[in-house]
Design a protein around this motif. Structure first.
Motif, PDB file in Angstrom:
ATOM      1  N   HIS A 190       0.845  -1.198   0.000  1.00 19.86           N
ATOM      2  CA  HIS A 190       0.000   0.000   0.000  1.00 19.86           C
ATOM      3  C   HIS A 190       0.880   1.246   0.000  1.00 19.86           C
ATOM      4  O   HIS A 190       1.765   1.370   0.855  1.00 19.86           O
ATOM      5  N   ILE A 191       0.624   2.132  -0.944  1.00 16.18           N
ATOM      6  CA  ILE A 191       1.409   3.367  -1.028  1.00 16.18           C
ATOM      7  C   ILE A 191       0.470   4.541  -0.782  1.00 16.18           C
ATOM      8  O   ILE A 191      -0.409   4.832  -1.589  1.00 16.18           O
ATOM      9  N   ILE A 192       0.643   5.139   0.383  1.00 17.41           N
ATOM     10  CA  ILE A 192      -0.209   6.275   0.756  1.00 17.41           C
ATOM     11  C   ILE A 192       0.702   7.495   0.789  1.00 17.41           C
ATOM     12  O   ILE A 192       1.675   7.519   1.544  1.00 17.41           O
ATOM     13  N   ARG A 193       0.415   8.481  -0.037  1.00 16.92           N
ATOM     14  CA  ARG A 193       1.291   9.664  -0.078  1.00 16.92           C
ATOM     15  C   ARG A 193       0.522  10.859  -0.609  1.00 16.92           C
ATOM     16  O   ARG A 193      -0.648  10.747  -0.971  1.00 16.92           O
ATOM     17  N   GLY A 194       1.201  11.995  -0.690  1.00 15.36           N
ATOM     18  CA  GLY A 194       0.550  13.218  -1.118  1.00 15.36           C
ATOM     19  C   GLY A 194       0.167  13.173  -2.589  1.00 15.36           C
ATOM     20  O   GLY A 194       0.821  12.489  -3.392  1.00 15.36           O
ATOM     21  N   ASP A 195      -0.878  13.910  -2.958  1.00 12.88           N
ATOM     22  CA  ASP A 195      -1.307  13.806  -4.359  1.00 12.88           C
ATOM     23  C   ASP A 195      -0.428  14.617  -5.313  1.00 12.88           C
ATOM     24  O   ASP A 195      -0.660  14.623  -6.515  1.00 12.88           O
ATOM     25  N   ASP A 196       0.629  15.239  -4.771  1.00 11.20           N
ATOM     26  CA  ASP A 196       1.631  15.810  -5.672  1.00 11.20           C
ATOM     27  C   ASP A 196       2.409  14.696  -6.370  1.00 11.20           C
ATOM     28  O   ASP A 196       3.175  14.951  -7.301  1.00 11.20           O
ATOM     29  N   HIS A 197       2.206  13.440  -5.949  1.00 11.77           N
ATOM     30  CA  HIS A 197       2.908  12.307  -6.568  1.00 11.77           C
ATOM     31  C   HIS A 197       2.070  11.601  -7.631  1.00 11.77           C
ATOM     32  O   HIS A 197       2.515  10.588  -8.180  1.00 11.77           O
ATOM     33  N   ILE A 198       0.875  12.120  -7.917  1.00 16.35           N
ATOM     34  CA  ILE A 198      -0.002  11.394  -8.850  1.00 16.35           C
ATOM     35  C   ILE A 198       0.671  11.137 -10.205  1.00 16.35           C
ATOM     36  O   ILE A 198       0.658  10.012 -10.694  1.00 16.35           O
ATOM     37  N   SER A 199       1.269  12.181 -10.780  1.00 11.21           N
ATOM     38  CA  SER A 199       1.831  11.926 -12.113  1.00 11.21           C
ATOM     39  C   SER A 199       3.082  11.051 -12.020  1.00 11.21           C
ATOM     40  O   SER A 199       3.347  10.254 -12.923  1.00 11.21           O
ATOM     41  N   ASN A 200       3.826  11.144 -10.914  1.00 11.93           N
ATOM     42  CA  ASN A 200       4.955  10.210 -10.725  1.00 11.93           C
ATOM     43  C   ASN A 200       4.456   8.774 -10.739  1.00 11.93           C
ATOM     44  O   ASN A 200       5.137   7.874 -11.225  1.00 11.93           O
ATOM     45  N   THR A 201       3.286   8.586 -10.165  1.00 13.01           N
ATOM     46  CA  THR A 201       2.771   7.213 -10.045  1.00 13.01           C
ATOM     47  C   THR A 201       2.574   6.590 -11.421  1.00 13.01           C
ATOM     48  O   THR A 201       2.885   5.409 -11.625  1.00 13.01           O
ATOM     49  N   ALA A 202       2.089   7.399 -12.367  1.00 12.14           N
ATOM     50  CA  ALA A 202       1.879   6.860 -13.719  1.00 12.14           C
ATOM     51  C   ALA A 202       3.209   6.321 -14.250  1.00 12.14           C
ATOM     52  O   ALA A 202       3.300   5.185 -14.742  1.00 12.14           O
ATOM     53  N   ILE A 203       4.255   7.109 -14.100  1.00 12.05           N
ATOM     54  CA  ILE A 203       5.580   6.703 -14.580  1.00 12.05           C
ATOM     55  C   ILE A 203       6.084   5.500 -13.792  1.00 12.05           C
ATOM     56  O   ILE A 203       6.661   4.561 -14.332  1.00 12.05           O
ATOM     57  N   GLN A 204       5.842   5.544 -12.482  1.00  8.69           N
ATOM     58  CA  GLN A 204       6.369   4.465 -11.634  1.00  8.69           C
ATOM     59  C   GLN A 204       5.710   3.122 -11.957  1.00  8.69           C
ATOM     60  O   GLN A 204       6.365   2.092 -11.943  1.00  8.69           O
ATOM     61  N   ILE A 205       4.411   3.163 -12.224  1.00  6.76           N
ATOM     62  CA  ILE A 205       3.733   1.905 -12.572  1.00  6.76           C
ATOM     63  C   ILE A 205       4.337   1.347 -13.866  1.00  6.76           C
ATOM     64  O   ILE A 205       4.620   0.143 -13.986  1.00  6.76           O
TER      65      ILE A 205
END
Ligand code: GLU
Length: 446
Positions: free
Chosen positions: A197-212
């Motif tokens: 489970h990764i719970i973090r600030g929504d400033d990371h949303i676009s990072n998440t796309a790349i990370q996935i």
């Protein structure tokens, strides 16, 4: 289940990242999951051990423990291996542009009304051009080649989120100095350590796309993770808090004598659609915690509200629980009975000082209406005193003078405490005692 809190030790924890920490911890405890503290310290210039140490101390202050600590700077080899794997599969490519050249490209794109996406010029370099750069002494940084895919996930706070990779630049994963960028080290660790489970600030949303996308290139699966992107805190008028956060460090709040558990109550409630009572312990808070109540609207942080929450906590905390803190602050005269008398009037624990002074030390009486105070002195009941004494005294004075309300009570309070406000006089009076009261009514500093 396994969660992590992954601060970059480049500064002190502030209320924003403390909230992320707390919600991760609470969720982990609620679910009986493992909780890891991971220091994202691959930026060797900005990361400092003293910040990492302070983060641990801040966690200890809040009472938040962890099952393991990981420092990314200890795992550089693991990230190198992952980078090698990506190079071998042709997904990581060397780029020789300087920062200046990249800035120039970006500006030109923007001035032409084009999105500032990296043009992949490095992929088109001939062997001779590469050799020329190398001969010049240029050292490459390395970019991850995105595929033309759409990345979609169900976000715990935002619902379905979807991004087209073609709208992103190929991210840099290895800097010129060989250091892995957080995008790589974070993904490698989340996969390697079995984070769920990764719970973090929504400033990371676009990072998440790349990370996935990167996870998949490394053999992992984005759908094995639950992502929850919490909206960042804003100020009272909805403005970003980033500028003020520097002064809202946990270390500062501790030094200003906020109660850790009050902060837990306040931060753990912010953004929750349902109000609940103050919890006296983390254990109680875990019991009432429900992450699904945290939505996608930005919670408003206000220091006045935090102060109010501190007062609310002090109003209910039992003497036995606060005793250690009272001792630490040197409030050794505060007994259980005294605590119960004053706790309803406290905002910060340091306010006890004033009450200890009124009852057990010296104050300067404030006497303006001398005749009335003279009469009050005459009518002062003899000891022993109890909670009835105040009513007895003021009722007698009321019938003698015809005074009532503020005109009756205020001069007495001012003479006995030197203050215009404070705890209920009927409770305070027995602690002041007959002799002190008499001296103060005589206008003596006592
Ligand atoms: N080091 C990152 C940060 O502090 C971690 C983000 C994350 O993956 O949780 O923003």
């Amino acid at each position: 289940m396994k969660l992590r809190f992954a601060p970059s030790p480049t500064g002190n924890l502030h209320v924003g990242n403390a909230r992320t920490l707390l919600l991760n911890w609470l969720y982990a405890k609620k679910k009986g999951a493992e909780f890891i503290l991971r220091f994202d310290d691959t930026d060797l210039e900005r990361s400092k051990d003293e910040y990492a140490e302070q983060i641990k101390q801040d966690m200890a202050w809040l009472g938040l423990d962890y099952d393991a600590v990981i420092k990314q700077s200890d795992r550089l080899k693991v990230y190198q291996e992952a980078a090698e794997k990506l190079k071998q599969s042709g997904r990581l490519y060397p780029c020789y542009e300087t920062k200046h050249e990249l800035d120039f490209k970006r500006k030109r794109q923007l001035s032409q009304g084009r999105p500032p996406i990296y043009d992949r010029a490095a992929l088109r370099l001939s062997a001779d051009e590469v050799a020329a750069f190398e001969a010049e002494g240029r050292i490459p940084h390395w970019r991850f080649q995105l595929e033309d895919v759409t990345i979609t996930w169900q976000d715990g706070a935002h619902g379905e989120l979807s991004f087209d990779a073609k709208h992103f630049s190929d991210p840099i994963l290895i800097r010129e100095n060989g250091a892995p960028v957080y995008t790589l080290s974070g993904v490698v660790d989340d996969l390697d350590l079995g984070i769920t489970h990764i719970i973090r600030g929504d400033d990371h949303i676009s990072n998440t796309a790349i990370q996935i996308h990167l996870m998949e290139a490394l053999g992992g699966r984005g759908e094995d993770f639950v992502f929850v992107h919490l909206p960042l805190l804003t100020g009272a008028d909805g403005e970003g808090l980033s500028k003020r956060l520097g002064s809202l460090g946990l270390k500062d709040l501790k030094e200003e004598n906020y109660e850790a558990m009050a902060l837990v109550n306040y931060l753990g409630q912010l953004g929750n659609s349902e109000e609940s009572d103050i919890s006296l312990s983390l254990k109680d808070f875990i019991a009432s915690f429900d992450l699904s109540k945290f939505g996608k609207s930005s919670p408003k942080f206000s220091q006045e509200d935090l102060l109010r929450a501190n007062g609310k906590f002090l109003q209910v905390v039992p003497f036995e629980q606060i005793k250690g803190r009272l001792d630490d602050l040197g409030f050794t005269k505060t007994t259980k009975a005294f605590w119960e008398t004053i706790q309803g009037n406290l905002t910060l624990l340091t306010d006890v000082k004033e009450y200890e002074e009124i009852c057990f030390s010296t104050i300067t009486p404030k006497i303006e209406e001398h005749d009335f105070i003279e009469q009050a002195k005459e009518a002062l009941p003899k000891a022993p005193w109890n909670e009835e004494t105040w009513v007895q005294w003021t009722s007698a004075l009321k019938s003698q003078t015809g005074r009532k309300g503020k005109a009756l009570f205020m001069p007495l309070r001012q003479a006995l405490t030197g203050e215009d406000h404070g705890p209920e006089m009927k409770k305070l009076l027995p602690f002041i005692g007959y002799e002190k009261a008499l001296k103060r009514l005589n206008g003596n500093r006592e």
